[in-house]
Design a protein around this motif. Structure first.
Motif, mmCIF file in Angstrom:
data_model
loop_
_atom_site.group_PDB
_atom_site.id
_atom_site.type_symbol
_atom_site.label_atom_id
_atom_site.label_comp_id
_atom_site.label_asym_id
_atom_site.label_seq_id
_atom_site.Cartn_x
_atom_site.Cartn_y
_atom_site.Cartn_z
ATOM 1 N N ALA A 200 10.955 -5.117 4.278
ATOM 2 C CA ALA A 200 11.011 -4.965 2.822
ATOM 3 C C ALA A 200 9.625 -5.278 2.284
ATOM 4 O O ALA A 200 8.811 -5.933 2.955
ATOM 5 C CB ALA A 200 12.052 -5.894 2.215
ATOM 6 N N ASP A 201 9.364 -4.807 1.069
ATOM 7 C CA ASP A 201 8.049 -5.003 0.472
ATOM 8 C C ASP A 201 8.019 -6.134 -0.550
ATOM 9 O O ASP A 201 6.945 -6.689 -0.826
ATOM 10 C CB ASP A 201 7.590 -3.712 -0.209
ATOM 11 N N ILE A 202 9.172 -6.478 -1.111
ATOM 12 C CA ILE A 202 9.211 -7.469 -2.177
ATOM 13 C C ILE A 202 10.599 -8.098 -2.222
ATOM 14 O O ILE A 202 11.600 -7.457 -1.868
ATOM 15 C CB ILE A 202 8.858 -6.824 -3.541
ATOM 16 N N ALA A 203 10.662 -9.356 -2.633
ATOM 17 C CA ALA A 203 11.940 -10.046 -2.808
ATOM 18 C C ALA A 203 11.755 -11.128 -3.855
ATOM 19 O O ALA A 203 10.636 -11.572 -4.133
ATOM 20 C CB ALA A 203 12.416 -10.662 -1.490
ATOM 21 N N ALA A 204 12.877 -11.545 -4.441
ATOM 22 C CA ALA A 204 12.892 -12.650 -5.402
ATOM 23 C C ALA A 204 13.563 -13.839 -4.722
ATOM 24 O O ALA A 204 14.726 -13.755 -4.340
ATOM 25 C CB ALA A 204 13.647 -12.255 -6.669
ATOM 26 N N ILE A 205 12.821 -14.929 -4.581
ATOM 27 C CA ILE A 205 13.285 -16.095 -3.839
ATOM 28 C C ILE A 205 13.480 -17.266 -4.802
ATOM 29 O O ILE A 205 12.562 -17.616 -5.564
ATOM 30 C CB ILE A 205 12.276 -16.496 -2.747
ATOM 31 N N ASP A 206 14.652 -17.858 -4.770
ATOM 32 C CA ASP A 206 14.952 -19.038 -5.574
ATOM 33 C C ASP A 206 13.864 -20.091 -5.379
ATOM 34 O O ASP A 206 13.492 -20.419 -4.253
ATOM 35 C CB ASP A 206 16.317 -19.579 -5.129
ATOM 36 N N ALA A 207 13.340 -20.635 -6.490
ATOM 37 C CA ALA A 207 12.194 -21.544 -6.408
ATOM 38 C C ALA A 207 12.516 -22.821 -5.655
ATOM 39 O O ALA A 207 11.636 -23.389 -4.986
ATOM 40 C CB ALA A 207 11.703 -21.883 -7.816
ATOM 41 N N VAL A 208 13.759 -23.311 -5.741
ATOM 42 C CA VAL A 208 14.119 -24.535 -5.023
ATOM 43 C C VAL A 208 14.230 -24.242 -3.529
ATOM 44 O O VAL A 208 13.768 -25.033 -2.692
ATOM 45 C CB VAL A 208 15.417 -25.132 -5.584
#
Length: 265
Positions: free
Chosen positions: A161-169
């Motif tokens: 994959a090229d991009i993801a959104a990761i929970d900051a905690v």
């Protein structure tokens, strides 16, 4: 009755969650409420649907988007994580370290990774960010579901994959306890903030038990003896809350749909 603290439960943090739960259970027992001796570590979605749920953390978006979840919000935590204001969290948009693009709009036609379709940090906040640049059109060539934020980070690192959104905690836990997962990726930006993962109980939990849970959480967050466990979990504070604080997460989804972007696609 069951209890689960599996939302932020990296293997290196499990001892801390166990310590915190034992302290909560002792305080509940002292108030005449029989609490389970050990935490459940089955999939969180099963714990949320268990009518015997005494305490868990729930992702804020399914809490308000899934009508099958019969849960009551008890409290809201604060985490000692950069960019996260008290009671709030956000997602870090990550890409490969050698990715030349510096703006989200450059990822049109690329591949995104998500942890789960109803995740707030992995999808809802991500969709909100992409809606601002998608112009109501399909943005990604594909969206792959990985099953966890950790696996999404690995997918980006490996080029799946090229991009993801990761929970900051979760990102903070990976950076501290498993930095090799993030080796080879970098932060492109952050999403808007939203209320941090609530502590919840089954909707049928008696009011007296809810009050006892809130009192127990207040006591463990203030107990000096529990400071090492709280630090391992990045946990800074816990304050009473209700579901009304999380309704805005459903509003983000509606706003994205109004901009012609109802799904991350």
């Amino acid at each position: 009755m069951i209890a689960s603290l599996a939302m932020y439960d990296h293997p290196a943090q499990r001892w801390a969650n166990d310590v915190m739960w034992r302290a909560i259970a002792e305080r509940l027992d002292a108030r005449g409420i029989a609490a389970p001796r050990a935490l459940e570590r089955r999939p969180v979605e099963l714990a949320w649907r268990d009518p015997g749920l005494l305490l868990a953390q729930c992702c804020g978006y399914p809490l308000v988007a899934d009508p099958a979840l019969a849960l009551r919000v008890i409290a809201r935590p604060s985490y000692d994580v950069s960019d996260c204001a008290p009671g709030q969290h956000l997602s870090r948009l990550i890409v490969r370290a050698d990715e030349p693009a510096t703006r989200l709009d450059a990822f049109r036609g690329r591949i995104a990774a998500i942890n789960a379709p109803l995740s707030n940090t992995g999808v809802n906040l991500f969709r909100d960010a992409v809606a601002g640049v998608a112009a109501g059109e399909c943005f990604f060539a594909a969206v792959v579901t990985t099953g966890s934020h950790r696996q999404s980070a690995l997918a980006v690192r490996a080029g799946a994959a090229d991009i993801a959104a990761i929970d900051a905690v979760t990102y903070a836990a990976l950076a501290r306890y498993e930095p090799e997962v993030l080796r080879g990726v970098r932060q492109l930006g952050v999403t808007r903030a939203s209320p941090a993962l609530p502590f919840v109980t089954a909707r049928a939990t008696p009011a007296a038990t809810v009050l006892a849970l809130r009192a127990a959480l207040a006591e463990v967050i203030a107990d000096p003896a529990l400071a090492p466990a709280r630090a391992a979990l990045f946990l800074r504070d816990i304050v009473p809350a209700s579901v009304h604080r999380y309704v805005a997460l459903r509003g983000l989804a509606h706003a994205a749909a109004a901009r012609g972007y109802p799904a991350l696609r």
